[in-house]
Write an enzyme that holds these catalytic residues in place. Sequence first.
Site, PDB file in Angstrom:
ATOM      1  N   ARG A  71      29.645 -20.809 -22.394  1.00 45.26           N
ATOM      2  CA  ARG A  71      30.830 -21.664 -22.442  1.00 45.26           C
ATOM      3  C   ARG A  71      31.375 -21.759 -23.861  1.00 45.26           C
ATOM      4  O   ARG A  71      32.589 -21.847 -24.067  1.00 45.26           O
ATOM      5  CB  ARG A  71      30.494 -23.054 -21.890  1.00 45.26           C
ATOM      6  CG  ARG A  71      30.327 -23.058 -20.375  1.00 45.26           C
ATOM      7  CD  ARG A  71      29.833 -24.402 -19.849  1.00 45.26           C
ATOM      8  NE  ARG A  71      28.417 -24.590 -20.127  1.00 45.26           N
ATOM      9  CZ  ARG A  71      27.899 -25.666 -20.715  1.00 45.26           C
ATOM     10  NH1 ARG A  71      28.683 -26.654 -21.108  1.00 45.26           N
ATOM     11  NH2 ARG A  71      26.597 -25.760 -20.913  1.00 45.26           N
ATOM     12  N   HIS A 100      20.624 -29.726 -17.888  1.00 46.59           N
ATOM     13  CA  HIS A 100      21.536 -28.699 -18.401  1.00 46.59           C
ATOM     14  C   HIS A 100      22.535 -28.328 -17.313  1.00 46.59           C
ATOM     15  O   HIS A 100      22.157 -28.158 -16.151  1.00 46.59           O
ATOM     16  CB  HIS A 100      20.742 -27.471 -18.837  1.00 46.59           C
ATOM     17  CG  HIS A 100      21.500 -26.545 -19.726  1.00 46.59           C
ATOM     18  ND1 HIS A 100      22.543 -25.756 -19.268  1.00 46.59           N
ATOM     19  CD2 HIS A 100      21.386 -26.272 -21.054  1.00 46.59           C
ATOM     20  CE1 HIS A 100      23.020 -25.044 -20.266  1.00 46.59           C
ATOM     21  NE2 HIS A 100      22.345 -25.339 -21.368  1.00 46.59           N
TER      22      HIS A 100
END
Length: 618
Positions: free
Chosen positions: A273, A257
């Site tokens: 994000r 990740h």
Amino acid sequence: MQTYYSDLLVIGAGLSGERVAVEAAGRGFSATCLSIVPARRSHSSAAQGGMQAALGNSAMGEGDNPDVHFADTVKGSDWGADQEVARLFADAAPIEMRRLAGWGVPWNRVVAGKSFYFKGGEKFEKEEKAEKEGLITARAFGGTAKWRTCYTSDGTGHAVMCTMDNRCAQLGIQVLDRKEAIALIHDGSTCTGAIVRCMRTGALEVFQARATVIATGGFGRIYKATTNAVICDGGGHIIAMDTGLVPIGNPEAIQFHPTGIVPTDILVTEGCRGDGGTLLDVNEERFMHVYEPEKAELASRDVVARRMTEHMRAGKGVPSAYGEHLWLDIRHLGDKHISTKLREVDEICKYFLGVDARKQLIPVRPTQHYTMSGVRTNKDGAAYGLKGLFSVGEASCWDMHGFNRLGGNSLAETVVAGGIVGEKVADFLEGHEVSFSTAHMKDALGKAQSRINDIINCAAGRENVYAVREELQLALMDGCFVFRNEAGLNACIQTLQGTLERARRVGLSSNGKGVCPELSAALRIEGQVKLGLMIAKAALERKESRGSHNREDYPARDDKNWLTRTLAYWRPDADMPELQYEDASPVFELPPGERGYGAGKIIPADPEMVAARTIKKD
């Protein structure tokens, strides 16, 4: 010795395991779920961002449908997924999200009127339609063409887990915690349950069932840097692997990740994000749009992790006492957004970093997060090699994720696959009769007790389990992380072969009685090293780069030779895994092509083969 009987035994009581049990119990079968921890503390509860399903309710999801979701999933997998399974998932996901709403999940909903969103740090306006007000809304996640990630702020896993556990209680499903399965009961062809150690008393118990499901999550804790909880230690994979009959699918497919916080590696959701957060370098400048002009920070996880690593290698990382990192910036999202839709991220930053995300940057870097690898099953969830054994969720290689899973697809998979596989398990139970053999049960029980006695008595040696585990974790960090190469993989394998010998000589410094974490670790360690060797060996043999598997010495995706799935077996008394291969997908609804991001060279597959396996939709 306590013996339990039920129609269905589910090893693991997270979302996928309980969802299978709910489906079977709804058909009238008795079901028992076992968990190392209380069910609501399962790792499913740690999932933050949301579940993907093509509902098309939000303004930015207009026109979404299961076909678009299917295409995103296959592209995200870098054409490593079984497309039949990806289709089952994409079609069923919208139904499952609405079902969860009916069971009580408090999804965030569409609010009519004008609002704002951020993309690449820039502010844009959107307008939600009044006729859709009150419907389940969605946020953006990486690698998707539409906003389709359903969420409850950034605590989606917790909300759904509580709802599912309530559903189990309503249906009378027995959920037992502090139980660790240490061996399967089988006769070489059929599985009839498991030998289980009670973590309160240390006593061994027998759980016999007509069908057994492994739903124990991933095995990220064999890496030093991981977002996974301590319970994600590969226990379910190990008991399947130890049969010598059940393969682990795609062990080289490990996801990293992009945004684990430094230094604790706790996850901050991709929703940061998706909601408009940006990645910054040592100069506090954005860089992802330079590498990925189309998707920028919202390329798929394998691509973002790779680009971040490349950027740090280019000298743009932020130095720290804990190694280099980059920055995640969500300051521009504002107090209201952070306090409501990113409240868990807010608390993580505050309590683990002493950072106020409204005013300060968050230190992040790629860390191990997910295992696309797992107990290999067919599309019904039935494990290869043993009748009556199934697997679901992250513990399985079902295989809708291939070599990279999209954010939001795994949490959705727990309940979607749980429903699909649960129905198949119920069908299996309706036509399956089994005689429980006392001989096979006693044999498995005797072997388990003998193994425990040997560890407690240090019969093979006095190696410290925690030192052995540290050696395993560091070897994988060095040789099997975001980037891999032949020299590093060979060195990793050589180290792990020595680690395996040490693991076989582990003894206890404690007495091993009652609640004994050291004994639990010792029972796992040999299997964990074997999983590590499977990762390294499969990664060495796969001479291409696909999704999360990045070979610096073989940078092209090779569809001509490697449009395959790895099957790794550990045969009795072997010192290395045996690797076999099968087609990644029996059919192509979407023939292999460009992903649209993470551009790299592709060696095309044989056109005649692709044409022969491509199906035409009406």
